[in-house]
Scaffold this motif. Structure first.
Motif, mmCIF file in Angstrom:
data_model
loop_
_atom_site.group_PDB
_atom_site.id
_atom_site.type_symbol
_atom_site.label_atom_id
_atom_site.label_comp_id
_atom_site.label_asym_id
_atom_site.label_seq_id
_atom_site.Cartn_x
_atom_site.Cartn_y
_atom_site.Cartn_z
ATOM 1 N N GLU A 145 39.658 27.297 44.231
ATOM 2 C CA GLU A 145 39.933 27.962 42.957
ATOM 3 C C GLU A 145 40.582 29.321 43.206
ATOM 4 O O GLU A 145 40.174 30.070 44.105
ATOM 5 C CB GLU A 145 38.628 28.135 42.175
ATOM 6 C CG GLU A 145 38.812 28.738 40.791
ATOM 7 C CD GLU A 145 37.477 28.858 40.054
ATOM 8 O OE1 GLU A 145 37.389 29.684 39.138
ATOM 9 O OE2 GLU A 145 36.540 28.121 40.433
ATOM 10 N N LYS A 146 41.560 29.677 42.396
ATOM 11 C CA LYS A 146 42.285 30.926 42.558
ATOM 12 C C LYS A 146 41.362 32.125 42.329
ATOM 13 O O LYS A 146 40.537 32.119 41.410
ATOM 14 C CB LYS A 146 43.461 30.969 41.574
ATOM 15 C CG LYS A 146 44.379 32.167 41.775
ATOM 16 C CD LYS A 146 45.547 32.133 40.787
ATOM 17 C CE LYS A 146 46.459 33.339 40.993
ATOM 18 N NZ LYS A 146 47.602 33.332 40.043
ATOM 19 N N ASN A 147 41.516 33.144 43.189
ATOM 20 C CA ASN A 147 40.742 34.395 43.111
ATOM 21 C C ASN A 147 39.242 34.167 43.287
ATOM 22 O O ASN A 147 38.420 35.014 42.905
ATOM 23 C CB ASN A 147 40.986 35.117 41.778
ATOM 24 C CG ASN A 147 42.441 35.540 41.611
ATOM 25 O OD1 ASN A 147 43.106 35.910 42.585
ATOM 26 N ND2 ASN A 147 42.922 35.487 40.378
ATOM 27 N N PHE A 148 38.873 33.037 43.850
ATOM 28 C CA PHE A 148 37.456 32.764 44.066
ATOM 29 C C PHE A 148 36.940 33.583 45.250
ATOM 30 O O PHE A 148 37.580 33.661 46.293
ATOM 31 C CB PHE A 148 37.250 31.274 44.343
ATOM 32 C CG PHE A 148 35.808 30.889 44.574
ATOM 33 C CD1 PHE A 148 34.954 30.712 43.506
ATOM 34 C CD2 PHE A 148 35.317 30.713 45.870
ATOM 35 C CE1 PHE A 148 33.626 30.347 43.720
ATOM 36 C CE2 PHE A 148 34.005 30.354 46.084
ATOM 37 C CZ PHE A 148 33.147 30.171 45.009
ATOM 38 N N VAL A 149 35.776 34.215 45.077
ATOM 39 C CA VAL A 149 35.139 34.988 46.157
ATOM 40 C C VAL A 149 34.097 34.093 46.818
ATOM 41 O O VAL A 149 33.139 33.658 46.161
ATOM 42 C CB VAL A 149 34.476 36.272 45.617
ATOM 43 C CG1 VAL A 149 33.750 37.010 46.739
ATOM 44 C CG2 VAL A 149 35.518 37.172 44.965
ATOM 45 N N PRO A 150 34.250 33.785 48.110
ATOM 46 C CA PRO A 150 33.357 32.812 48.744
ATOM 47 C C PRO A 150 31.991 33.363 49.116
ATOM 48 O O PRO A 150 31.123 32.615 49.562
ATOM 49 C CB PRO A 150 34.134 32.407 50.000
ATOM 50 C CG PRO A 150 34.934 33.619 50.342
ATOM 51 C CD PRO A 150 35.312 34.243 49.027
ATOM 52 N N TRP A 151 31.794 34.660 48.953
ATOM 53 C CA TRP A 151 30.538 35.269 49.398
ATOM 54 C C TRP A 151 29.523 35.279 48.264
ATOM 55 O O TRP A 151 29.821 35.681 47.126
ATOM 56 C CB TRP A 151 30.797 36.704 49.865
ATOM 57 C CG TRP A 151 31.959 36.796 50.817
ATOM 58 C CD1 TRP A 151 33.195 37.302 50.562
ATOM 59 C CD2 TRP A 151 31.987 36.337 52.171
ATOM 60 N NE1 TRP A 151 34.004 37.186 51.660
ATOM 61 C CE2 TRP A 151 33.289 36.603 52.674
ATOM 62 C CE3 TRP A 151 31.059 35.720 53.005
ATOM 63 C CZ2 TRP A 151 33.679 36.282 53.964
ATOM 64 C CZ3 TRP A 151 31.433 35.408 54.292
ATOM 65 C CH2 TRP A 151 32.728 35.679 54.768
ATOM 66 N N ILE A 152 28.313 34.868 48.567
ATOM 67 C CA ILE A 152 27.235 34.791 47.579
ATOM 68 C C ILE A 152 26.055 35.615 48.085
ATOM 69 O O ILE A 152 25.597 35.442 49.221
ATOM 70 C CB ILE A 152 26.789 33.335 47.352
ATOM 71 C CG1 ILE A 152 27.974 32.492 46.883
ATOM 72 C CG2 ILE A 152 25.635 33.265 46.355
ATOM 73 C CD1 ILE A 152 27.683 30.996 46.879
#
Length: 725
Positions: free
Chosen positions: A173-180
């Protein structure tokens, strides 16, 4: 050519201290045993911080938090095991800034990983969520739940050191941040038994308790006088007293900012040049309150060097310092944060007193009498010695965040009237002056006598120190603002018998001829006190011409010899004073070129020359000395040389002989030149004598005239052409 500061930063000076803090445990003192007896579990051996720190750039309270979990004991086996555990935790979980990509890859590979990092949170208005930024890991945009933010609002202003569990989840997904962010736990003490603290205080004499506090902030009490200890503890008053305003100006390297950056998770240290109205008070665009709303103490570092200031910031700050309130837009806000302003001075005290005032180094916008009059206490930073390795404590002290929570709990109490049982302040002292005195006194009482119980002598010592710090502020305000010159304030107090005790500052005693301007008509500050001590320069002067306000007498300058003077091997009776001083007098700039200032006795020669210049000049004058020497090629000896030169510079600068050092391996000549028209070519340089004898009582160690010239050489004295001068 390299200057001394760059050379010092380029070598690992810590390598000089090769002892592992756990290799040879320090012998416990009687005080250490007493501390462990009454405060077991909440104290730690202070040298352990250095043992575990390694290359982790974290405040001491973070490391002590970890040590408290594993090494808060006096059992050496447990300490050794605890240190290894903490080292392992730091090695595995602390994010070193230059290894952030490695840690990010590790999180990706494992799916989840625990880290120690500084976390800052901001509100993303478009997405209507809070997002976290990790300083060392260098990731941002990580969504954090609102409940966590509400429980830890300092995340929004300045950031907090935390232990976090970070997860990784990839998406196309565009602009998705993978860090949680799975979990976040601020590094701070869980709970404090206040009754235990108060009860244990009764087991310590006042001197013992002060030493415990000194060790708790990492300082060795044996290296400090009672006055030095009071100065060090006054830096803690902003943490224990609400809306307390403190200034400390002094030379570099005296540890002014250390307390505010390392000591407490309840304070924040910011650069004086980085502060804005929105950051400090409130952001008008979103109504969010700034640093003063969340921190117990906001400290401004390098305050004196900040020459660019926002006048609106100064005006808002002026109102806040006086009234604990500030207005932005149509709203009025209140806050309880104390403020500390620390900065470096580049001139000596007599120079500032002669030419301006003790606030000389502040930015112009802050040298406003109304702003300065809001300061409760001025710590004389020039009295504080530069930090040396032996000044750090290896004894036991409170775990930092434990003591920080104790101090925070005391902020709601008021001890400002505790002196009234024994003493009364003079009625001429204004309300604002009394506020400054009372708040400093209250803070010191909370620190040293947390139940508010102290003897008359103990109360008197703290009251005098508080009065002195406020008097230092007021006396300098009188110099700056002409409209206040008719104010006749008597900084004194009376005891139960009616006897008056005048309070004077140290610098007022040492430099009485410079401290008071001609218009200062106050004459009773020394009432009942011994006569002021004269400075060395004024005591040695043959006439009152040394006064800052007297007309200098015309002194005929003796004719100096121009030409060659031969000195023979084995000759005695030669000193810098009789050989060089006549040519150096009255010079305000001196250049020294000598490639061999490497060994301790060569450093001693340089220090002798500089101390001679310091004694020969007027105390209020300054001399610029520029030394060019060569660098020791062997790494171990090079470090010793650089430390020696820095120590000489610190001592010389403090005496008004401002030394700069450049390292140049291409030089061969040995010479001295002055801006008064003389050049002295030294065949042997400053190292003209045989090495001192081993006998520590040999007269040659104290007097150069008893030393023996090592080998024959010539000294050439010549006038410098006007265009070269």
């Amino acid at each position: 050519m390299t200057n001394l500061e760059d050379a010092l930063s380029a070598v690992d000076l810590l390598a000089l201290d090769t002892d592992d803090a756990t290799a040879t445990p320090p012998t416990q003192s009687p005080l250490d045993r007493k501390i462990n007896e009454h405060f077991s579990g909440v104290v730690v051996r202070k040298d352990l911080v250095k043992a575990v720190k390694g290359n982790a750039v974290v405040p001491s309270y973070v490391l002590e938090y970890l040590l408290a979990q594993y090494a808060a004991t006096d059992d050496e086996a447990t300490i050794t095991e605890g240190i290894e555990s903490v080292r392992g935790i730091l090695a595995d979980h602390y994010v070193n800034r230059n290894e952030h990509e490695l840690i990010k890859s590790l999180i990706r590979d494992k799916g989840s990983y625990r880290i120690i990092d500084k976390v800052t949170v901001a509100l993303d208005e478009k997405a209507d969520v809070h997002k976290a930024e990790f300083e060392n890991l260098q990731i941002k945009g990580v969504v954090i739940d609102d409940d966590t933010v509400k429980r830890n609002q300092k995340l929004l202003v300045g950031g907090v050191w935390c232990i976090c569990d970070i997860e990784y989840f990839h998406s196309d997904e565009k602009n998705f941040v993978p860090w949680i962010l799975d979990s976040l736990k601020p590094i701070q003490v869980a709970g404090v038994d206040y009754d235990r603290y108060y009860e244990a205080r009764t087991k310590f004499e006042t001197d013992e308790w002060i030493d415990l506090l000194m060790q708790s902030i990492g300082l060795n009490p044996e290296q400090f006088s009672p006055r030095d200890k009071l100065i060090a503890l006054t830096r803690l008053v902003p943490f224990v007293e609400r809306n307390y305003n403190l200034v400390e100006l002094g030379p570099k390297g005296t540890g002014k900012s250390h307390t505010f950056s390392e000591f407490s998770p309840n304070g924040i240290l910011i650069s004086g040049g980085e502060v804005t109205l929105a950051k400090l008070f409130v952001n008008n665009s979103n109504g969010r309150i700034g640093l003063v709303g969340y921190w117990d103490c906001v400290a401004f570092d390098e305050f004196a060097s900040n020459k660019k200031t926002d006048q609106n910031l100064v005006n808002v700050m002026k109102n806040y310092l006086a009234n604990k309130q500030f207005s932005r837009g149509t709203s009025i806000y209140g806050a309880e944060a104390s403020m500390a302003f620390v900065g470096n001075t580049t001139h000596t005290v007599p120079h500032m007193l002669k030419n301006s005032d003790l606030f000389d180094e502040l930015p112009p916008s802050y040298r406003d009498a109304a702003w300065l009059d809001r300061i409760h206490h001025y710590i004389p930073g020039w009295e504080v010695a530069p930090i040396r390795s032996e000044m750090f404590s290896s004894g036991y002290g409170f775990v930092v965040d434990y003591l920080a929570e104790i101090l925070r709990s005391k902020r709601s109490e008021d001890f400002s009237d505790k002196y009234k049982e024994y003493f009364t302040l003079d009625s001429s002292i204004s309300t604002r002056d009394q506020d400054g005195i009372r708040k400093t006194f209250s803070g010191l009482m909370k620190l040293i006598h947390p139940r508010g119980e102290a003897t008359q002598a103990e109360v008197q010592a703290l009251l005098e120190f508080a009065v002195e710090g406020r008097k230092r502020v007021k006396d300098q305000v009188l110099r700056i603002d002409a409209t206040m010159r008719d104010t006749m304030v008597k900084f004194r107090y009376s005891d139960a018998s009616g006897a008056w005790h005048a309070v004077v500052t140290r610098e007022e005693r040492q430099y009485p001829e410079l401290y008071r301007k001609p218009w200062d008509r106050r004459t009773d500050d020394f009432e009942g006190e011994p006569a002021p001590v004269q400075s060395v320069s004024s005591a040695a002067a043959p006439s009152p011409a040394s006064s800052a306000f007297a007309t200098p007498a015309v002194v005929e300058t003796p004719r100096l010899h121009e030409g060659v003077r031969d000195l023979g091997a084995g000759q005695k009776g030669i000193s810098y004073e009789n050989l060089l001083l006549p040519y150096l007098r009255d010079a305000t700039m001196i250049e020294i070129v000598d490639p061999y200032i490497r060994l301790p006795h060569q450093g001693r020669n340089l220090a002798d020359l500089l101390s001679m210049l310091a004694l020969a000049k007027d105390a209020a004058d300054e001399i610029d000395v520029r030394l060019t020497t060569s660098e020791e090629p062997k790494p171990d000896f090079k470090q010793q040389q650089l430390l020696m030169l820095k120590s000489i510079k610190d001592a010389s600068d403090a005496s008004g002989v401002l030394l700069s050092v450049n390292l140049d391996d291409t030089i061969h000549d040995r010479r001295i030149t002055t801006n008064r028209g003389w050049r002295i070519d030294l065949g042997k340089g400053l190292d003209m004598w045989q090495k001192p004898a081993d006998n520590p009582f040999d007269f040659s160690r104290g007097r150069q005239e008893f030393r023996v010239i090592g080998s024959s050489f010539a000294v050439h004295f010549s006038k410098i052409p006007a265009e070269s001068n």
